[in-house]
Design a protein around this motif. Sequence first.
Motif, PDB file in Angstrom:
ATOM      1  N   PHE A  67       0.861  -1.169   0.000  1.00 54.76           N
ATOM      2  CA  PHE A  67       0.000   0.000   0.000  1.00 54.76           C
ATOM      3  C   PHE A  67       0.903   1.226   0.000  1.00 54.76           C
ATOM      4  O   PHE A  67       1.756   1.365   0.870  1.00 54.76           O
ATOM      5  CB  PHE A  67      -0.927  -0.001   1.222  1.00 54.76           C
ATOM      6  CG  PHE A  67      -1.953  -1.085   1.161  1.00 54.76           C
ATOM      7  CD1 PHE A  67      -3.135  -0.896   0.457  1.00 54.76           C
ATOM      8  CD2 PHE A  67      -1.732  -2.307   1.777  1.00 54.76           C
ATOM      9  CE1 PHE A  67      -4.084  -1.916   0.373  1.00 54.76           C
ATOM     10  CE2 PHE A  67      -2.679  -3.329   1.708  1.00 54.76           C
ATOM     11  CZ  PHE A  67      -3.852  -3.121   1.006  1.00 54.76           C
ATOM     12  N   GLU A  68       0.709   2.086  -0.979  1.00 53.95           N
ATOM     13  CA  GLU A  68       1.550   3.273  -1.123  1.00 53.95           C
ATOM     14  C   GLU A  68       1.089   4.423  -0.236  1.00 53.95           C
ATOM     15  O   GLU A  68       1.901   5.217   0.213  1.00 53.95           O
ATOM     16  CB  GLU A  68       1.570   3.723  -2.592  1.00 53.95           C
ATOM     17  CG  GLU A  68       2.098   2.659  -3.557  1.00 53.95           C
ATOM     18  CD  GLU A  68       3.531   2.253  -3.287  1.00 53.95           C
ATOM     19  OE1 GLU A  68       4.342   3.128  -2.912  1.00 53.95           O
ATOM     20  OE2 GLU A  68       3.854   1.062  -3.451  1.00 53.95           O
ATOM     21  N   THR A  69      -0.247   4.516  -0.011  1.00 51.41           N
ATOM     22  CA  THR A  69      -0.772   5.637   0.767  1.00 51.41           C
ATOM     23  C   THR A  69      -1.773   5.144   1.807  1.00 51.41           C
ATOM     24  O   THR A  69      -2.362   4.070   1.661  1.00 51.41           O
ATOM     25  CB  THR A  69      -1.497   6.659  -0.133  1.00 51.41           C
ATOM     26  OG1 THR A  69      -2.686   6.060  -0.649  1.00 51.41           O
ATOM     27  CG2 THR A  69      -0.611   7.145  -1.270  1.00 51.41           C
ATOM     28  N   ILE A  70      -1.987   5.959   2.827  1.00 51.68           N
ATOM     29  CA  ILE A  70      -2.988   5.635   3.847  1.00 51.68           C
ATOM     30  C   ILE A  70      -4.387   5.679   3.237  1.00 51.68           C
ATOM     31  O   ILE A  70      -5.240   4.861   3.568  1.00 51.68           O
ATOM     32  CB  ILE A  70      -2.865   6.591   5.055  1.00 51.68           C
ATOM     33  CG1 ILE A  70      -1.517   6.381   5.756  1.00 51.68           C
ATOM     34  CG2 ILE A  70      -4.022   6.400   6.025  1.00 51.68           C
ATOM     35  CD1 ILE A  70      -1.285   4.984   6.307  1.00 51.68           C
ATOM     36  N   ASP A  71      -4.629   6.615   2.313  1.00 51.55           N
ATOM     37  CA  ASP A  71      -5.944   6.685   1.662  1.00 51.55           C
ATOM     38  C   ASP A  71      -6.256   5.388   0.921  1.00 51.55           C
ATOM     39  O   ASP A  71      -7.385   4.903   0.956  1.00 51.55           O
ATOM     40  CB  ASP A  71      -6.025   7.881   0.708  1.00 51.55           C
ATOM     41  CG  ASP A  71      -6.126   9.207   1.443  1.00 51.55           C
ATOM     42  OD1 ASP A  71      -6.583   9.206   2.611  1.00 51.55           O
ATOM     43  OD2 ASP A  71      -5.750  10.239   0.861  1.00 51.55           O
ATOM     44  N   GLU A  72      -5.268   4.835   0.256  1.00 45.91           N
ATOM     45  CA  GLU A  72      -5.435   3.555  -0.432  1.00 45.91           C
ATOM     46  C   GLU A  72      -5.790   2.461   0.580  1.00 45.91           C
ATOM     47  O   GLU A  72      -6.668   1.630   0.339  1.00 45.91           O
ATOM     48  CB  GLU A  72      -4.130   3.212  -1.158  1.00 45.91           C
ATOM     49  CG  GLU A  72      -4.134   1.931  -1.934  1.00 45.91           C
ATOM     50  CD  GLU A  72      -2.773   1.593  -2.533  1.00 45.91           C
ATOM     51  OE1 GLU A  72      -2.678   0.507  -3.130  1.00 45.91           O
ATOM     52  OE2 GLU A  72      -1.813   2.397  -2.394  1.00 45.91           O
ATOM     53  N   ARG A 115      -7.188   2.954   3.590  1.00 44.80           N
ATOM     54  CA  ARG A 115      -8.511   3.236   4.165  1.00 44.80           C
ATOM     55  C   ARG A 115      -9.635   2.635   3.318  1.00 44.80           C
ATOM     56  O   ARG A 115     -10.672   2.254   3.848  1.00 44.80           O
ATOM     57  CB  ARG A 115      -8.740   4.737   4.304  1.00 44.80           C
ATOM     58  CG  ARG A 115      -8.012   5.375   5.463  1.00 44.80           C
ATOM     59  CD  ARG A 115      -8.430   6.838   5.581  1.00 44.80           C
ATOM     60  NE  ARG A 115      -7.469   7.633   6.318  1.00 44.80           N
ATOM     61  CZ  ARG A 115      -7.399   7.695   7.641  1.00 44.80           C
ATOM     62  NH1 ARG A 115      -8.229   7.008   8.379  1.00 44.80           N
ATOM     63  NH2 ARG A 115      -6.488   8.451   8.230  1.00 44.80           N
ATOM     64  N   PRO A 147       2.491   2.075   4.024  1.00 51.54           N
ATOM     65  CA  PRO A 147       3.244   3.291   3.699  1.00 51.54           C
ATOM     66  C   PRO A 147       4.314   3.555   4.756  1.00 51.54           C
ATOM     67  O   PRO A 147       4.162   3.166   5.920  1.00 51.54           O
ATOM     68  CB  PRO A 147       2.164   4.378   3.724  1.00 51.54           C
ATOM     69  CG  PRO A 147       0.890   3.656   3.426  1.00 51.54           C
ATOM     70  CD  PRO A 147       1.054   2.305   4.080  1.00 51.54           C
ATOM     71  N   LEU A 187       4.285   8.896  12.495  1.00 56.46           N
ATOM     72  CA  LEU A 187       4.675   9.507  11.231  1.00 56.46           C
ATOM     73  C   LEU A 187       5.681  10.627  11.378  1.00 56.46           C
ATOM     74  O   LEU A 187       5.868  11.194  12.386  1.00 56.46           O
ATOM     75  CB  LEU A 187       3.412  10.017  10.511  1.00 56.46           C
ATOM     76  CG  LEU A 187       2.309   8.962  10.374  1.00 56.46           C
ATOM     77  CD1 LEU A 187       1.041   9.593   9.823  1.00 56.46           C
ATOM     78  CD2 LEU A 187       2.769   7.820   9.485  1.00 56.46           C
TER      79      LEU A 187
END
Length: 153
Positions: free
Chosen positions: A6-11, A13, A84, A153
């Motif tokens: 997973f590249e991003t937290i939004d992805e 989520r 991420p 983070l």
Amino acid sequence: MPKVQFETIDELRQKIGQEVAVGDWMPVTQEQINLFAEATGDYQWIHLDKERAAKESPYGTTIAHGFLTLSLIPRLMADNLQLPPAKMTVNYGLNRVRFAAPVPAGKQVRPRITLLGIDEVTGGLQFNWKIQIEVQGSEKPACIAETLSRQYL
């Protein structure tokens, strides 16, 4: 099998409530069981005495400690799932744990990883995971656990 990335937290989520990975099989050896007994002082014969376990145990062989199975979760997660980047990730705790079936020495296990939730915490995020540790050839999972981890983070 490659890691699920997973590249991003939004992805990530977008996957809440879904199984996000089924991991590779990993053996649980008698040597690991013996070392866990040494580390914890849990020398119960069902884990260490192959001859007695063959005669007296309902499993016919030695089995892994339940807490050894549970302690494999961080490795199984790291081997099969890439989140991420973060400065630091820590195990925060457990909500629920059940040991539904034994892990006989020499058998293989793998995780089924479901993302239950993501919450903001001071300095980062808290992830709630459901991990089922399957045993090759068994209908029941060895362990079902809800784990909490935090990424700072």
